[in-house]
Enzyme design. Structure first.
Site, PDB file in Angstrom:
ATOM      1  N   SER A  72      -4.507  -9.985  14.988  1.00 17.30           N
ATOM      2  CA  SER A  72      -4.547  -8.773  14.171  1.00 17.30           C
ATOM      3  C   SER A  72      -3.182  -8.578  13.529  1.00 17.30           C
ATOM      4  O   SER A  72      -2.162  -8.533  14.226  1.00 17.30           O
ATOM      5  CB  SER A  72      -4.903  -7.558  15.036  1.00 17.30           C
ATOM      6  OG  SER A  72      -4.902  -6.377  14.266  1.00 17.30           O
TER       7      SER A  72
ATOM      8  N   LYS B 168      -7.248 -11.156  11.118  1.00 22.95           N
ATOM      9  CA  LYS B 168      -7.665  -9.800  10.780  1.00 22.95           C
ATOM     10  C   LYS B 168      -6.490  -9.111  10.125  1.00 22.95           C
ATOM     11  O   LYS B 168      -5.400  -9.038  10.708  1.00 22.95           O
ATOM     12  CB  LYS B 168      -8.106  -9.022  12.018  1.00 22.95           C
ATOM     13  CG  LYS B 168      -8.528  -7.582  11.687  1.00 22.95           C
ATOM     14  CD  LYS B 168      -9.126  -6.875  12.887  1.00 22.95           C
ATOM     15  CE  LYS B 168      -8.079  -6.147  13.693  1.00 22.95           C
ATOM     16  NZ  LYS B 168      -8.696  -5.278  14.732  1.00 22.95           N
TER      17      LYS B 168
ATOM     18  N   LYS C 129      -5.054  -5.602   8.126  1.00 26.64           N
ATOM     19  CA  LYS C 129      -5.262  -4.184   7.889  1.00 26.64           C
ATOM     20  C   LYS C 129      -5.270  -3.911   6.383  1.00 26.64           C
ATOM     21  O   LYS C 129      -4.475  -4.496   5.637  1.00 26.64           O
ATOM     22  CB  LYS C 129      -4.160  -3.355   8.555  1.00 26.64           C
ATOM     23  CG  LYS C 129      -4.075  -3.514  10.071  1.00 26.64           C
ATOM     24  CD  LYS C 129      -5.230  -2.825  10.776  1.00 26.64           C
ATOM     25  CE  LYS C 129      -5.059  -2.875  12.288  1.00 26.64           C
ATOM     26  NZ  LYS C 129      -6.107  -2.126  13.002  1.00 26.64           N
TER      27      LYS C 129
ATOM     28  N   ASP D   5      -9.663  -4.816   8.247  1.00 29.34           N
ATOM     29  CA  ASP D   5      -9.809  -3.640   9.103  1.00 29.34           C
ATOM     30  C   ASP D   5      -9.279  -2.424   8.360  1.00 29.34           C
ATOM     31  O   ASP D   5      -8.092  -2.351   8.031  1.00 29.34           O
ATOM     32  CB  ASP D   5      -9.046  -3.847  10.411  1.00 29.34           C
ATOM     33  CG  ASP D   5      -9.228  -2.694  11.381  1.00 29.34           C
ATOM     34  OD1 ASP D   5     -10.035  -1.792  11.092  1.00 29.34           O
ATOM     35  OD2 ASP D   5      -8.560  -2.708  12.439  1.00 29.34           O
TER      36      ASP D   5
ATOM     37  N   GLU E 119     -14.092  -4.003   8.988  1.00 24.12           N
ATOM     38  CA  GLU E 119     -14.144  -3.192  10.209  1.00 24.12           C
ATOM     39  C   GLU E 119     -13.873  -1.725   9.892  1.00 24.12           C
ATOM     40  O   GLU E 119     -12.885  -1.394   9.234  1.00 24.12           O
ATOM     41  CB  GLU E 119     -13.115  -3.718  11.214  1.00 24.12           C
ATOM     42  CG  GLU E 119     -13.178  -3.026  12.562  1.00 24.12           C
ATOM     43  CD  GLU E 119     -12.164  -3.590  13.537  1.00 24.12           C
ATOM     44  OE1 GLU E 119     -12.130  -3.108  14.677  1.00 24.12           O
ATOM     45  OE2 GLU E 119     -11.386  -4.492  13.158  1.00 24.12           O
TER      46      GLU E 119
ATOM     47  N   ASP F 128     -16.040   0.143  14.927  1.00 17.23           N
ATOM     48  CA  ASP F 128     -14.995   0.209  15.950  1.00 17.23           C
ATOM     49  C   ASP F 128     -14.881   1.642  16.449  1.00 17.23           C
ATOM     50  O   ASP F 128     -15.512   2.009  17.442  1.00 17.23           O
ATOM     51  CB  ASP F 128     -13.677  -0.293  15.356  1.00 17.23           C
ATOM     52  CG  ASP F 128     -12.486  -0.181  16.313  1.00 17.23           C
ATOM     53  OD1 ASP F 128     -12.665   0.245  17.462  1.00 17.23           O
ATOM     54  OD2 ASP F 128     -11.368  -0.529  15.905  1.00 17.23           O
TER      55      ASP F 128
ATOM     56  N   LYS G 224     -14.140  -2.188  22.707  1.00 19.12           N
ATOM     57  CA  LYS G 224     -12.841  -1.977  23.330  1.00 19.12           C
ATOM     58  C   LYS G 224     -13.064  -1.239  24.645  1.00 19.12           C
ATOM     59  O   LYS G 224     -13.692  -0.179  24.666  1.00 19.12           O
ATOM     60  CB  LYS G 224     -11.924  -1.166  22.416  1.00 19.12           C
ATOM     61  CG  LYS G 224     -11.482  -1.929  21.173  1.00 19.12           C
ATOM     62  CD  LYS G 224     -10.576  -1.087  20.284  1.00 19.12           C
ATOM     63  CE  LYS G 224     -10.112  -1.890  19.071  1.00 19.12           C
ATOM     64  NZ  LYS G 224      -9.328  -1.046  18.119  1.00 19.12           N
TER      65      LYS G 224
ATOM     66  N   GLY H 208      -8.444  -5.209  20.217  1.00 21.44           N
ATOM     67  CA  GLY H 208      -7.202  -5.017  20.946  1.00 21.44           C
ATOM     68  C   GLY H 208      -6.588  -3.662  20.670  1.00 21.44           C
ATOM     69  O   GLY H 208      -6.816  -3.053  19.627  1.00 21.44           O
TER      70      GLY H 208
END
Length: 368
Positions: free
Chosen positions: A136, A162, A164, A189, A214, A239, A263, A291
């Protein structure tokens, strides 16, 4: 199992570099570590994943400490528990506060697997000897810097990237990544940064063959996510929306997404995480383990969960060295060619390093 003594510790560890999302940026990670000793002298460990500010969920590290000290520990301390599944039942009178509940439930699962003489992975029903992991990547200062970061992690063997995104840092960024890395497994994400007003913008991401986007919309927008999913071909992964088995069931029924991120802390512990996994497997919805910038204890729990059969997508459980100059466990979590080997030792499979734990502890309290 009967826990006779519990120690709560507040730790502060500095990450190697700042981590930035659509909500903001931070580098110091403060969290709670829970140590539980049972009547036979076995010790189990749990880690709170709550942040110091309520940007991800309404929980914070301080509210977790309050819930553990004033409500959760008094219910469980010195009371018999036959199986960790009973922990969530005994705490059902407490609404939400999932990360606080998960902190102590993780210690029960650790103790349970130790007493059975099996690994936590086996206790959960997992059978993988290694798990596939991705990385990430937070928002960087420039696209050029982001490309260099991706290149470095690909060289280390990570199986998917991944990144952001947020308004103003989205389509053009993904376009540049695809220009330089046309075949890398890639996901975006959004951390709830968009609304249905952004449908036309989000449609543009379909061009870049993302594994998923995401949590593009708000955490409580099951219906809006369903509308968005019908409008785009990129799979939506939920998520922040998923806090329980019931949330998962409703999201599947509404068509709010095609993939689920599980998660442990967000859903209240390993017991609920396993229930969500089983439901998604029945409904043919792939899952992966997200995570929360965990230290070694939380990372060990993530590894064990990911050994379940429907975790078919690489998770965010990177190696310890991704975040820390030194972790609080021995050995540290290592990634080799994009995989983490699953320990077959009883319990979480890693030994807490008490010297390192003491080094980063800023507050400690004991309960008997």
């Amino acid at each position: 199992m009967k826990i006779k003594e519990i120690t709560l510790r507040q730790l502060m560890m500095r990450m190697k570099s700042p981590f930035s999302t659509s909500f903001g940026s931070f580098q110091n990670k403060e969290f709670i570590l829970l140590e539980a000793k049972d009547e036979n002298g076995h010790i189990g460990w749990g880690e709170s994943v709550a942040f110091t500010t309520p940007w991800y969920t309404e929980e914070t590290m301080k509210t977790n400490w309050h819930m553990l000290e004033d409500f959760i520990i008094p219910v469980l301390l010195n009371n018999e528990i036959e199986h960790p599944d009973q922990v969530s039942e005994k705490l059902s009178f407490i609404r939400k506060n999932n990360m606080a509940k998960s902190t102590i439930e993780g210690a029960y699962w650790d103790l349970y697997s130790q007493e059975k003489g099996i690994s936590l992975a086996n206790a959960l029903g997992g059978n993988k000897t290694k798990i596939e992991v991705g990385i990430s990547i937070g928002i960087q200062k420039s696209v050029h810097e982001l490309l260099n970061v991706i290149d470095g992690y690909l060289a280390e063997g990570y199986k998917r990237m991944k990144v952001k995104i947020k308004p103003g840092w989205d389509v053009e960024v993904i376009r540049e990544i695809r220009k330089h890395f046309p075949n890398v497994p890639l996901m975006a994400d959004a951390n709830s940064a968009y609304t249905l007003n952004d449908i036309e913008l989000l449609k543009q991401l379909d061009e870049y063959q993302l594994m998923m986007i995401e949590q593009p919309l708000a955490a409580d927008d099951f219906i809006d996510h369903a509308i968005l999913q019908k409008a785009i071909s990129t799979p939506i992964c939920l998520d922040e929306s998923i806090h329980s088995y019931e949330d998962t069931r409703k999201a599947i029924e509404l068509g709010s997404g095609k993939i689920m991120n599980i998660k442990i802390g967000r859903v209240g512990g390993l017991t609920e995480a396993k229930k969500i996994h089983d439901l998604c497997e029945q409904r043919q919805i792939p899952v992966w383990c997200g995570g929360m910038l965990e230290a070694g204890i939380g990372r060990a729990h993530n590894i064990a969960l990911t050994t379940l059969s429907n975790f078919v997508l690489p998770g965010d459980t990177a190696g310890s060295s991704r975040y820390w100059d030194e972790d609080i466990i021995e050995p540290e979590v290592m990634v080799e060619k994009g995989y983490i080997a699953v320990s077959d030792k009883p319990g979480i499979g890693y030994e807490p390093n008490r010297e390192t734990i003491r080094k980063y502890t800023v507050l400690e309290k004991n309960y008997t």
